[in-house]
Design a protein around this motif. Structure first.
Motif, PDB file in Angstrom:
ATOM      1  N   SER F  17       0.831  -1.358   0.317  1.00 12.29           N
ATOM      2  CA  SER F  17       0.297  -0.011  -0.180  1.00 12.29           C
ATOM      3  C   SER F  17       0.505   1.122  -0.404  1.00 12.29           C
ATOM      4  O   SER F  17       1.725   0.863   0.047  1.00 12.29           O
ATOM      5  N   SER F  19       0.418   3.665   2.208  1.00 11.96           N
ATOM      6  CA  SER F  19       1.024   4.041   3.737  1.00 11.96           C
ATOM      7  C   SER F  19       2.229   3.025   3.616  1.00 11.96           C
ATOM      8  O   SER F  19       3.477   3.069   4.653  1.00 11.96           O
ATOM      9  N   GLU F  20       2.372   1.894   3.689  1.00 15.44           N
ATOM     10  CA  GLU F  20       3.543   1.044   4.048  1.00 15.44           C
ATOM     11  C   GLU F  20       4.833   1.531   3.315  1.00 15.44           C
ATOM     12  O   GLU F  20       6.535   1.787   4.051  1.00 15.44           O
ATOM     13  N   PHE F  56       3.828  -0.395  -4.497  1.00 13.78           N
ATOM     14  CA  PHE F  56       2.800   1.667  -5.126  1.00 13.78           C
ATOM     15  C   PHE F  56       4.346   2.197  -4.218  1.00 13.78           C
ATOM     16  O   PHE F  56       5.124   1.925  -3.978  1.00 13.78           O
TER      17      PHE F  56
ATOM     18  N   SER I  17      -3.496   5.977   9.838  1.00 11.14           N
ATOM     19  CA  SER I  17      -3.102   6.116   8.348  1.00 11.14           C
ATOM     20  C   SER I  17      -3.975   7.197   8.160  1.00 11.14           C
ATOM     21  O   SER I  17      -4.640   8.222   8.433  1.00 11.14           O
TER      22      SER I  17
ATOM     23  N   SER K  17     -11.619   2.488   0.379  1.00 13.67           N
ATOM     24  CA  SER K  17     -10.346   2.836   0.809  1.00 13.67           C
ATOM     25  C   SER K  17      -9.661   3.198  -0.443  1.00 13.67           C
ATOM     26  O   SER K  17     -10.184   2.964  -1.737  1.00 13.67           O
ATOM     27  N   SER K  19      -6.632   2.884  -1.777  1.00  9.74           N
ATOM     28  CA  SER K  19      -6.242   1.380  -2.796  1.00  9.74           C
ATOM     29  C   SER K  19      -6.343   1.374  -3.436  1.00  9.74           C
ATOM     30  O   SER K  19      -6.544   0.629  -4.401  1.00  9.74           O
ATOM     31  N   GLU K  20      -8.209   0.570  -2.714  1.00  8.76           N
ATOM     32  CA  GLU K  20      -8.776  -0.071  -3.000  1.00  8.76           C
ATOM     33  C   GLU K  20      -9.701   0.415  -5.077  1.00  8.76           C
ATOM     34  O   GLU K  20      -9.766  -0.787  -5.799  1.00  8.76           O
ATOM     35  N   LYS K  23      -6.647   0.191  -7.521  1.00  9.67           N
ATOM     36  CA  LYS K  23      -6.464  -1.288  -8.047  1.00  9.67           C
ATOM     37  C   LYS K  23      -8.590  -1.398  -9.075  1.00  9.67           C
ATOM     38  O   LYS K  23      -8.346  -2.070 -10.025  1.00  9.67           O
TER      39      LYS K  23
END
Lengths: 68, 68, 68, 68, 68, 68, 68, 68, 68, 68, 68, 68
Positions: F17, F19-20, F56, I17, K17, K19-20, K23
């Motif tokens: 992600s 954030s990671e 990402f 987050s 979210s 990120s979803e 995707k």
């Protein structure tokens, strides 16, 4: 502010401060352009000499009415 | 200005004014970087304490020649 | 800075300098908004009168914590 | 491109062209930074002397992997 | 660079390359403006004819000292 | 935040992600830079493999105090 | 469009609409500049009087060929 | 230019120069899009291999008339 | 969406987050503003403590209908 | 314009035109805010229904003096 | 990355979210576009329903090689 | 607005006004793209002929749902 205006772009310089650089540019421009109404700061930069700020530089736009 | 230059990004702070914050950052940077030639203001911010400006902050880029 | 903050946009004016315009806007805002924490300069402009800078104007954002 | 990368900002100069200024900056940087992977042009400027372009200047960012 | 400077915006064109378009605009401007010191590229565009690039266009700003 | 700060630009990557990717870049930078205080996200990108997001990427600036 | 062009920045005003403000600025400019070829809208603003729009203002750039 | 136009975004690459990357992208696009009229450079980047520029990349927009 | 809308600028924070920071800001704002319709992310930042991300911060604009 | 001003962000809508959307937003805002002095257009958008423009939307900032 | 690439602009949505949403947009685009190589986030927005985030929206650009 | 959307960039032209240029571009696009939902103005320009505005040009993005 009815009428049509022109905006010109100037760079003022000063060994003292950004505000002096603004005033300096507008005073110089006033010698050839009549009745500048307003200004907008576009960029602030400067030069150093011997690790000290030697010159403040301000890029600005000056607006004035077009008169015939 | 022949040669290759590097630009680093600094944040200077001052309780007095933006221009003092600029000078403060460049004085601090001069301790480890030799011969900074110019700077460009990127951002101007500040903090308040008890409803008064307590600190002026200036984000700036400083450019200097790469020397070997 | 845990919590939620709000940012409002102000225009401060001063016959003296940009920093005085910043202080003036924040002092005025502090009359109705409690505990402004920080500010960010968005724009710097000004007006002229008789070929001289008559007013410095600073558009800034002021951030403060939402409290209930 | 797994891993972590760093981007540094450089200014290359060349009397010939913008692309030579790019190459010049990267060749100089390669003397101290290993394995630059990519670059991004940020700004293109230049100086004149006697009404002719004397120097092309390219501000660019160079990215490389952080290795330990 | 003590003094006050003016910046004007030009569009140079060339059938050959962007750098030729830059040089062409500055050569043309030098016919009426004395001592242009620097330029900044603002935009790069071009036209096609018969599926081939027919003209490179560069929008640039040229800066020069105001002299009396 | 009295003192002078430096901002460096990093690119973090993560298969999981954004954030990671942020955390990964800051953890890597912390190995050589002490006491990073804050970060600002500049850009979010990513790569695909077999029609799925494989990585990402987050470009960020990290700020820390200059200490001697 | 072979040749070299100049771009100037104007502010047109109109009590009626933004498009009238554009036309007004270009008509005024045409009194002193010959053969303006194109324009680009840079900013749209306006003033109010008694809670009603009293003036539409359009900042625009006008481009024309430099001819000798 | 009466009618309606569409703009598409392309990335051209070249081992030689930015202008070759522009020409390469437009030549490729011309295989499926008829009568591209103009292009605008959006971004200039590149990759390195063995400390040398291996590829120039230009992101550009290409405009063409919609025809039925 | 007929009617008139207002947009306010908020900063949400979260130890977890960016998305939690968004939700947190909107939940807090909903206590005093009725019927927020949409939001737009303006900026993503954060603070570190002991070399780890301690707080995610999201600056966002929230839009809602003006009702009487 | 001595004094301190506040700027708020509004979205006006109109089935007719962008200028009607501007007027609509300012008329609505005038019900609760006294003496709006100026506005600045930030964004112009719109919705379609059955392949026709159904609504013009203008995001604008409105400035007014803070009075006590 | 030799060759020519095209970039298209997509908006992905997700109740979960950002990120979803990324995707989801890329999965949908992959049904008609082969071999998307990378993406760039352009904008992050969202809608609310009953004072809660109901939909995350991400505007992104997706790049892929033009193949014949 | 659940689902995935695509945004395309168009340039509409009109001898009458900017709003007619918007409508003209969207009407032309509707011939090949079904169910355009919204548009965003990106740029406003125009050409002159004989010192009068001959053509208004609007660059806009049009968004529509991807359907299979």
């Amino acid at each position: 502010m009815p009428g049509t205006y022109k905006k010109i772009e100037l760079v003022g310089t000063s060994p003292v401060s950004f505000s002096e650089a603004v005033k300096s540019a507008l005073a110089e421009a006033a010698k050839t352009v009549r009745h500048i109404d307003w200004f907008e700061v576009v960029e602030q930069r400067g030069n150093l000499k011997d690790d000290k700020v030697a010159e403040f530089q301000v890029v600005l736009k000056a607006g004035f009415k077009i008169e015939h």
